[in-house]
Design a protein around this motif. Sequence first.
Motif: not given
Length: 173
Positions: A92-113
Amino acid sequence: MSERLLEAALGALERGEDVSLRAVARHAGVSAMAPYRHFEDKAALLAAVAAHGFGELRAKLLEADDCSDDREALVAQGEAYLAFARARPALFRLMFSCHDGGPPPVDDNAYAVMVRRVEGLSPKSLEAAALACWSGVHGMATLALDGGLPPGPTPVERAALELIVSGLSARLA
């Protein structure tokens, strides 16, 4: 082979061990150079592990998203998000340290759910409502991992999730 390397990296991460390409190769039982055929460097390997984690999180959110009521589905998703963070803290910690910040784009990912359910409650202010929902649940997950919440789900957590969700349909000032 890349799946084997990802599994070895994930195992090392969860055990608190080194996740270098050389260490992952050793855990996967392959030559020290084999990972370089699939990953440019350690950052690329960790990004792939993080992407794998987001896939797992998406699956957990979809499992929780099994009712027709948007409010209840969002609360269940929040509980699943917290459970995932508690069960896989290093990932979980790695997941949110390996991206460029901000919400991910809304496609078919966890955020989109989550966004699909938020849209049912607050379609006119979707961006703000999605940010409020995501940041509230993510903040609770971070508090849980940092010892700011008791271990395991509690009635207070569910009540907090219900408050977040009930606020989504309120008018923005």
